[in-house]
Write a protein that holds these residues in place. Structure first.
Motif, PDB file in Angstrom:
ATOM      1  N   PHE A   1      50.071  76.072  61.347  1.00  0.00           N
ATOM      2  CA  PHE A   1      51.165  76.596  60.529  1.00  0.00           C
ATOM      3  C   PHE A   1      50.901  78.054  60.230  1.00  0.00           C
ATOM      4  O   PHE A   1      49.785  78.421  59.859  1.00  0.00           O
TER       5      PHE A   1
ATOM      6  N   LYS B   1      55.126  77.748  58.338  1.00  0.00           N
ATOM      7  CA  LYS B   1      56.001  77.241  59.393  1.00  0.00           C
ATOM      8  C   LYS B   1      55.180  76.744  60.564  1.00  0.00           C
ATOM      9  O   LYS B   1      54.263  77.415  61.025  1.00  0.00           O
ATOM     10  N   LYS B   2      55.533  75.572  61.049  1.00  0.00           N
ATOM     11  CA  LYS B   2      54.785  75.016  62.165  1.00  0.00           C
ATOM     12  C   LYS B   2      55.080  75.802  63.442  1.00  0.00           C
ATOM     13  O   LYS B   2      56.242  76.103  63.737  1.00  0.00           O
TER      14      LYS B   2
END
Ligand code: ATP
Ligand code: MG
Lengths: 377, 508
Positions: B62, B66-67
């Motif tokens: 991440f 956010k991945k």
């Protein structure tokens, strides 16, 4: 949770040596390209390929012809591969082959009526090896002593050899009937052996095939099993480390180049006093085996066994194309195009590797993403 | 606090080894996060995954919550991740600017590369972070420390927010390390976040906020640096207590093994690198050569080992004049050499570990017979070294040297040279890049070597190592020997002062 994957299974799957995969891909892409060319001129590629390969192996004559065509390719391929493995780029196989050939023809014409066949052949063969070796030695010395790049040196030596052969043959061994070639050697001085020719009647197969296989075994042993090979490869991989270990780097460079030249020189004997029986001097180009040797080495991933397969593959295309043309009317240039395309892709093996890598990567991350289904995106 | 990077449950395998096993780590905004672990613990691998060089078999990453999937370094760049590798990736005959914009310029439709404005921007960045880099200098003309700053600029130029440093200090002189620490602080002040791989606990103490410890591919724990001692971190890392002090008896010097008289040697730049240099090393003693980098150490080492010819003077080994002998003869006479640059000189990276273990002895019995290599013997010998020096690699002695972690490469070289059992061991930075456990072991072996009546010439930029290990310390400055003291009669200050060129007795 992510499912457990079997590590052993995965590693085994990916350890098929990538380099062979690349070569097979190069061949495949070359064949596909050739198929498109055939389609483009309105021919059925399956029919074309059928006769192309049939022409390489359909009977003893053509098998013999395939092997005869492969013989010098094995040697020049081996020459380039050996140089590569020891960190040198031998563009000079053509010139070394020419000098070997000139020496072989010269020795044959000079001694063919003086020496018994066994000794005569030995003299011819050894002479060609020495001549090729000495020719390459020049490039080796230039590199070791004066740091002249071997690519530049061998290209220049190629053309010097070309003109040396032209004038040498014209001055000393010219055929009185036909001034654009040398006199033909007597059967006694030829590497063609009656028993071998009768096994593959109608072909140009000759004892050179066995010489090339012997050379192949010797080179494989030298590279993998001897202290000499260890030294030369160390010099090729990392000059500074070789110096640090007390290996004589300059001697190594000269020796590598010379051995490469000896192999190409022998190719000259197998071609002009085996496959052929005289030397033509009305050409304006170097013998194709020189550059083809580079392709053979690349496709064979610079390993002796790989070189053997690659040389026979090229030999097969060469000898099969005549038959394909005769039966289907597809021009022989198509076969040449295939060869050229395979060469091109073999040379672009690095590129292919990249593409394959990217593809693997994508597959790996797809698999990864698949295991994550249901998780946050 | 916000996590700029988070790696969760990362798993990475190489043939025969799990390099990262369920590793999780997070980098907070504005922190220096140290990554500590034994050689081969998987630090570089983990960071290479973050930088997109390797794909993990398992786990997720991440960035700012956010991945992401980092398929290659370009993606990493886009995400604001930069990395300074242990071995720099610079083009030597290019300028600083050209190196920095390399790979970026193509994005502007090809040929019109605006070098001027790039150069201006680099100069501005360099000033902002006090890097002091000249954008128009050629790489080959600047020091290793400067080259590293170019790598740092490269990251900044690409607007990296999370900066990865893989063992940045192992190639630096103590002075340069000091400056790098300052630079890192500037970076943090400007809002960057840093992951720092290092084996030097002191550096972690000095600069890091938190430290994650890896052992054999697994996370042992993440600790708050301020409230943890160096000893505790070392113990977490190797799983036992580590002694930082070398344990040794007083030396019993014997006959003179190496005798150098009036040596003049030209450096690579064709100026005198060593002037009228004389030195004796006796059996049973470790002589440490201290000095600021580039004051004649390389010339001394190369002259003694035969890699560089001398202008005048003599070198004697056990009374025999070897001045004119080649490298190989000197090895046979009993000189072994742990080189400074392990990739350039120490290893043939494309050879396997076992092939590398016979680099100087392949033509000797039992490794070869009449020119034929004896592979079973070679394997046996290599396995001995690998075992004794704890060289860890996925496929044992069949691993390519290239695939080993940096520290394991170093252990293999040190092992090879010590196993030669030389009369004179020339050891240059023998513990560069090693973890504390390995350093302890190598130091022990060097002392053993001395105790068995061999001579050791130790060259190191690390004053600690010189002071700890040597029986006698000589100081070089500008190619001349300006000090020769017993190790137990001196201290850091005195040697440090001499290194600046002030002779003993003279006052500053
Ligand atoms: N490309 C590779 N192929 C095969 N094995 C590898 C490769 N890269 C790393 N390894 C193996 O993975 C393990 C972890 O290596 P890594 O370089 O991450 O260690 P490290 O923690 O950085 O050690 P060091 O402190 O010595 O630099 C090692 O055992 C190494 O041999
Ligand atoms: Mg590492």
């Amino acid at each position: 949770m992510t499912p457990k994957v079997d590590p052993a299974g995965r590693t085994r799957r990916w350890t098929i040596p990538k380099k062979y995969v690349n070569s097979l891909f190069a061949v495949l892409l070359g064949l596909i390209a050739g198929a498109f060319f055939m389609l483009a001129i309105g021919r059925n590629p399956f029919v074309g390929y059928f006769y192309l390969f049939k022409g390489g192996v359909m009977n003893l004559k053509y098998i013999g012809q395939t092997l005869a065509t492969s013989t010098p390719l094995i040697l020049t391929g081996l020459s380039v591969a050996f140089a590569f493995r020891t960190g040198l780029f031998n563009i000079g196989a053509a010139g070394q082959m020419l000098m070997g050939g000139l020496t072989a023809i010269g020795l044959a014409l000079t001694f063919e009526h003086m020496l018994p066949r066994g000794i005569l052949l030995a003299v011819i063969v050894l002479g060609s090896i020495v001549a090729g070796g000495l020719w390459a030695l020049i490039a080796g010395v230039l590199k070791a002593r004066f740091n002249v790049n071997e690519v530049v040196a061998t290209i220049m030596l190629n053309w010097i050899a070309f003109w040396t052969v032209k004038y040498g043959v014209y001055a000393f061994f010219r055929d009185p009937q036909q001034e654009t070639q040398s006199k033909a050697i007597d059967a006694v001085a030829s590497l063609k052996a009656p028993w071998l020719t009768s096994l593959f009647p109608g072909s140009y197969i000759n004892l050179g095939l066995f010489l090339s296989l012997i050379a192949l075994v010797i080179i494989a042993l030298v590279l993998d099993k001897t202290t000499l090979g260890y030294e030369l490869k160390a010099v090729g991989f990392n000059r500074s480390a070789a110096e640090y270990a007390g290996i004589k780097v300059n001697r190594g460079v000269i020796l590598s180049m010379t051995i490469a030249g000896m192999l190409a020189g022998l190719a000259g004997a197998t071609y002009w006093t085996g496959y052929s029986s005289n030397m033509q001097i009305d050409t304006s180009s170097l013998p194709s085996q020189g550059l083809d040797g580079i392709a053979v080495a690349l496709l064979g991933t610079n390993s002796p066994v790989g070189v053997l397969f690659a040389a026979v593959f090229f030999g097969m295309l060469q000898s099969g194309k005549g038959f394909m043309t005769a039966v289907t009317g597809i021009p022989p240039e198509i076969a040449d195009t295939i060869i050229a395309t395979v060469i091109y892709f073999a040379a672009a093996a690095v590129l292919i590797e990249r593409v394959l890598d990217a593809w693997r990567k994508r597959r790996a991350s797809k698999a990864l993403a698949a295991t994550k289904k249901g998780g946050e995106e | 606090m916000e996590n700029i990077v988070e790696m969760r449950n990362i798993r990475k395998e190489f043939p025969g080894i799990v390099a990262n096993d369920n590793v999780s780590i997070e980098l907070r905004k504005g922190e220096v996060h140290a990554l500590l672990g034994e050689n081969g613990a998987g630090k570089s691998t983990l960071m290479s995954i973050l930088f997109g060089l390797y794909q993990p078999e398992q786990g997720e990453i991440f960035i700012r919550g956010k991945k992401v999937r980092i398929t290659d370094p370009n993606v990493a760049n886009e995400l604001g991740i930069g990395m300074v590798h242990q071995h720099f990736k610079l083009v030597h005959n290019f300028t600083v600017t050209q190196n920095i914009i390399l790979g970026r310029e193509s994005k502007r439709f090809g040929f019109v590369v605006d070098e001027k404005s790039a150069s201006r921007r680099i100069r501005a960045l360099s000033e902002r972070y006090a890097l002091n880099v000249n954008p128009d200098a050629k790489i080959e003309d600047i020091s290793v420390g400067m080259q590293q700053r170019v790598e740092i600029l490269k990251m900044l130029y690409r607007d990296a927010e999370a900066l990865i440093f893989d063992e940045p200090t192992s190639v630096l002189t103590p002075q340069e390390i000091h400056e790098l620490m300052k630079i890192m602080r500037n970076l943090i002040d400007e809002g960057k976040s840093i992951i720092l791989i290092t084996h030097k606990l002191r550096e972690i103490k000095e600069i890091a906020d938190r430290c994650t410890v890896l052992r054999r591919g697994r996370v042992i724990g993440t600790v708050d640096v301020a409230s943890t001692t160096e000893a505790r971190m070392a113990e977490m890392m190797v799983g036992r207590e580590v002694s930082f002090k070398v344990d040794k008896k007083p030396a019993v010097p014997g006959d003179v093994v190496l005798k150098i008289e009036g040596l003049n040697v030209l450096s690579a730049r064709k100026v005198l690198g060593l002037t009228d240099f004389s030195l004796e090393v006796r059996a049973g003693e470790i002589v440490g050569v201290a000095g600021v980098d580039g004051n004649g150490q390389s010339e001394l080492v190369e002259a003694v080992t035969g890699m560089r010819s001398v202008e005048s003077g003599t070198i004697r080994l056990r009374g025999r004049d070897i001045t004119k002998q080649g490298v190989r003869e000197r090895i046979r006479e009993g000189i072994a050499h742990i080189p400074e640059d392990r990739h350039k000189h120490g290893l043939v990276l494309d050879y396997t570990v076992q092939e590398n273990m016979i680099l100087e002895t392949y033509d000797q019995k039992p490794f070869s017979n009449h020119g034929l290599l004896d592979f079973p013997e070679i394997r046996k010998y290599a396995e001995c070294i690998v075992e004794a020096f704890d060289v860890r690699a996925g496929e044992g002695v069949d691993s390519l040297a290239r695939s080993l972690s940096g520290g394991n490469q170093q252990k293999a070289i040190v092992g090879r040279e010590i196993e030669l059992d030389p009369d004179l061991l020339v050891a240059v930075q023998p513990t560069r890049g090693l973890d504390v456990g390995a350093i302890e072991y190598i130091h022990k072996r060097l002392v053993e070597q001395r105790d068995s009546g061999k001579a050791v010439l130790l060259v190191s930029l690390e004053l600690d190592e010189i002071l700890n290990l040597s029986d006698r310390i000589v100081v070089v400055s500008h190619g001349a020997l300006i000090g020769d003291v017993q190790a137990d009669e001196t201290d850091e200050n005195e040697v440090g002062l001499m290194m600046t060129g002030i002779r003993k007795g003279e006052s500053a």
